[in-house]
Design a protein around this motif. Structure first.
Motif, PDB file in Angstrom:
ATOM      1  N   LEU A   1       0.825  -1.202   0.000  1.00  0.00           N
ATOM      2  CA  LEU A   1       0.000   0.000   0.000  1.00  0.00           C
ATOM      3  C   LEU A   1       0.866   1.262   0.000  1.00  0.00           C
ATOM      4  O   LEU A   1       0.550   2.250  -0.665  1.00  0.00           O
ATOM      5  N   GLY A   2       1.973   1.197   0.720  1.00  0.00           N
ATOM      6  CA  GLY A   2       2.899   2.326   0.728  1.00  0.00           C
ATOM      7  C   GLY A   2       3.464   2.583  -0.663  1.00  0.00           C
ATOM      8  O   GLY A   2       3.624   3.742  -1.084  1.00  0.00           O
ATOM      9  N   TYR A   3       3.749   1.505  -1.385  1.00  0.00           N
ATOM     10  CA  TYR A   3       4.288   1.670  -2.738  1.00  0.00           C
ATOM     11  C   TYR A   3       3.253   2.279  -3.681  1.00  0.00           C
ATOM     12  O   TYR A   3       3.599   3.035  -4.592  1.00  0.00           O
ATOM     13  N   LEU A   4       1.981   1.966  -3.454  1.00  0.00           N
ATOM     14  CA  LEU A   4       0.946   2.566  -4.291  1.00  0.00           C
ATOM     15  C   LEU A   4       0.939   4.086  -4.146  1.00  0.00           C
ATOM     16  O   LEU A   4       0.681   4.809  -5.111  1.00  0.00           O
ATOM     17  N   LEU A   5       1.224   4.566  -2.938  1.00  0.00           N
ATOM     18  CA  LEU A   5       1.305   6.021  -2.737  1.00  0.00           C
ATOM     19  C   LEU A   5       2.420   6.616  -3.589  1.00  0.00           C
ATOM     20  O   LEU A   5       2.275   7.703  -4.152  1.00  0.00           O
TER      21      LEU A   5
ATOM     22  N   ALA B   1      -7.526   9.654  -3.858  1.00  0.00           N
ATOM     23  CA  ALA B   1      -7.056   8.270  -3.954  1.00  0.00           C
ATOM     24  C   ALA B   1      -6.072   7.971  -2.827  1.00  0.00           C
ATOM     25  O   ALA B   1      -6.127   6.899  -2.205  1.00  0.00           O
ATOM     26  N   ARG B   2      -5.187   8.913  -2.544  1.00  0.00           N
ATOM     27  CA  ARG B   2      -4.212   8.708  -1.467  1.00  0.00           C
ATOM     28  C   ARG B   2      -4.916   8.545  -0.126  1.00  0.00           C
ATOM     29  O   ARG B   2      -4.489   7.746   0.721  1.00  0.00           O
ATOM     30  N   ALA B   3      -6.007   9.254   0.066  1.00  0.00           N
ATOM     31  CA  ALA B   3      -6.745   9.151   1.329  1.00  0.00           C
ATOM     32  C   ALA B   3      -7.313   7.739   1.504  1.00  0.00           C
ATOM     33  O   ALA B   3      -7.309   7.191   2.615  1.00  0.00           O
ATOM     34  N   LEU B   4      -7.778   7.131   0.427  1.00  0.00           N
ATOM     35  CA  LEU B   4      -8.303   5.761   0.504  1.00  0.00           C
ATOM     36  C   LEU B   4      -7.181   4.780   0.831  1.00  0.00           C
ATOM     37  O   LEU B   4      -7.369   3.831   1.602  1.00  0.00           O
ATOM     38  N   ILE B   5      -6.007   5.011   0.252  1.00  0.00           N
ATOM     39  CA  ILE B   5      -4.870   4.125   0.522  1.00  0.00           C
ATOM     40  C   ILE B   5      -4.414   4.261   1.973  1.00  0.00           C
ATOM     41  O   ILE B   5      -4.153   3.262   2.657  1.00  0.00           O
ATOM     42  N   VAL B   6      -4.314   5.486   2.453  1.00  0.00           N
ATOM     43  CA  VAL B   6      -3.901   5.727   3.845  1.00  0.00           C
ATOM     44  C   VAL B   6      -4.891   5.079   4.809  1.00  0.00           C
ATOM     45  O   VAL B   6      -4.504   4.482   5.823  1.00  0.00           O
ATOM     46  N   ARG B   7      -6.179   5.168   4.500  1.00  0.00           N
ATOM     47  CA  ARG B   7      -7.204   4.550   5.339  1.00  0.00           C
ATOM     48  C   ARG B   7      -7.009   3.026   5.387  1.00  0.00           C
ATOM     49  O   ARG B   7      -7.156   2.399   6.434  1.00  0.00           O
ATOM     50  N   ALA B   8      -6.631   2.442   4.258  1.00  0.00           N
ATOM     51  CA  ALA B   8      -6.404   0.995   4.233  1.00  0.00           C
ATOM     52  C   ALA B   8      -5.165   0.620   5.038  1.00  0.00           C
ATOM     53  O   ALA B   8      -5.140  -0.418   5.707  1.00  0.00           O
ATOM     54  N   ILE B   9      -4.131   1.470   4.972  1.00  0.00           N
ATOM     55  CA  ILE B   9      -2.937   1.215   5.779  1.00  0.00           C
ATOM     56  C   ILE B   9      -3.279   1.265   7.273  1.00  0.00           C
ATOM     57  O   ILE B   9      -2.838   0.406   8.045  1.00  0.00           O
ATOM     58  N   GLU B  10      -4.053   2.273   7.650  1.00  0.00           N
ATOM     59  CA  GLU B  10      -4.427   2.396   9.064  1.00  0.00           C
ATOM     60  C   GLU B  10      -5.258   1.218   9.534  1.00  0.00           C
ATOM     61  O   GLU B  10      -5.172   0.805  10.695  1.00  0.00           O
ATOM     62  N   ALA B  11      -6.040   0.635   8.653  1.00  0.00           N
ATOM     63  CA  ALA B  11      -6.890  -0.491   9.016  1.00  0.00           C
ATOM     64  C   ALA B  11      -6.078  -1.751   9.292  1.00  0.00           C
ATOM     65  O   ALA B  11      -6.588  -2.717   9.898  1.00  0.00           O
ATOM     66  N   LEU B  12      -4.809  -1.773   8.876  1.00  0.00           N
ATOM     67  CA  LEU B  12      -3.958  -2.939   9.112  1.00  0.00           C
ATOM     68  C   LEU B  12      -3.521  -3.020  10.571  1.00  0.00           C
ATOM     69  O   LEU B  12      -3.119  -4.079  11.047  1.00  0.00           O
ATOM     70  N   HIS B  13      -3.576  -1.909  11.293  1.00  0.00           N
ATOM     71  CA  HIS B  13      -3.045  -1.855  12.658  1.00  0.00           C
ATOM     72  C   HIS B  13      -4.145  -1.919  13.704  1.00  0.00           C
ATOM     73  O   HIS B  13      -5.287  -1.625  13.427  1.00  0.00           O
TER      74      HIS B  13
END
Length: 283
Positions: free
Chosen positions: A194-198, A271-283
């Motif tokens: 997900l970080g790479y997608l950013l 789009a970045r906000a959706l990716i960041v939200r997915a990263i946060e959901a991992l923790h």
């Protein structure tokens, strides 16, 4: 009507079946009579005429001879081979492992100037990180019970993906938001992906759009995963096969679908906000 992912292949198969059926009808013989002349069971005749069983070259030869049309053997065999080549079984493509499959795409990639990719299920291969690709290919290898060459296949995929940084190519990619939450790999691998997608989404040659799950009254329903290479080939990935679409009218249909899907996607900060939200959901 939904786009049929195997429509080109199936239409080609049905054309062969129809041609054989017409030969039988023109000869004035029934299905059971043809079966008797060919030396097989009459259900086989109906399976061939229904395009459920592709005829072998020998089947076609016997069929034409039984119908008094030996002069058509060569043409129909050639037509049938073309139809079958359009439908390539993944089992045949990956029976020696996944590495060779990755390498097989390289010439096509190098020749393509504009890549259009739509994926409802996974991060597109060109944007996959090592850990994510390893998790995905491990699952594929186990599911298909094929030789385990995952490490080599991952290396081959990453090598192939370097084309994103080569001049002369542009990439328009659209994914569905759930792709960000399907964990193909462990949490660390998923976070790295997900970080790479950013990062990749910010590259000038890459357009990465994400269709939000909450999109209201979407004009285009989710489709099968497909790639459009310039405007000459569409590759559709199914569980059992990769279907290549080459008919201009069908390529136009996929281009139309891609434009509608792309129009529903969000880009940039959204789009970045959706990716960041997915990263946060991992923790």
């Amino acid at each position: 009507m939904p786009i049929s992912p195997s429509s080109s292949a199936q239409a080609a198969r049905e054309a062969v079946a129809q041609r054989l059926k017409e030969l039988r009808a023109d000869a004035g013989i029934t299905g059971p009579e043809l079966a008797a002349r060919c030396g097989w069971s009459h259900p086989k005749t109906y399976r061939i005429e229904g395009a459920r069983t592709p005829p072998s070259a020998d089947d076609i030869r016997r069929w034409c001879e039984a119908c008094g049309a030996p002069g058509q053997v060569g043409d129909i065999i050639a037509q049938s081979r073309t139809a079958e080549s359009m439908y390539m079984e993944w089992r045949r493509k990956v029976r020696t492992g996944l590495k060779q499959l990755q390498h097989s795409y390289v010439p096509l990639f190098k020749a393509t100037k504009l890549f259009r990719v739509y994926s409802p299920t996974m991060v597109p291969g060109l944007l996959q990180t090592e850990g994510y690709a390893r998790g995905l290919m491990t699952s594929i290898s186990r599911f298909r019970d094929i030789p385990d060459d995952v490490a080599d296949a991952v290396d081959a995929r990453l090598e192939r993906s370097r084309i994103i940084h080569e001049p002369g190519h542009r990439f328009a990619m659209v994914i569905e938001e759930p792709v960000l939450h399907y964990q193909l790999g462990d949490p660390d691998a998923m976070a790295a992906q997900l970080g790479y997608l950013l990062t990749a989404g910010a590259l000038p040659q890459v357009s990465l759009g994400i269709i939000p799950s909450a999109t209201a009254e979407r004009p285009m329903w989710p489709q099968e995963l497909f790639h459009v290479y310039d405007e000459t080939l569409v590759s559709v990935e199914l569980l059992a096969a990769r279907v290549q679409v080459t008919q201009p009218s069908e390529i136009a249909l996929y281009l139309k679908a891609f434009e509608q899907l792309r129009g529903m996607a969000v880009y940039g900060a959204d789009a970045r906000a959706l990716i960041v939200r997915a990263i946060e959901a991992l923790h």
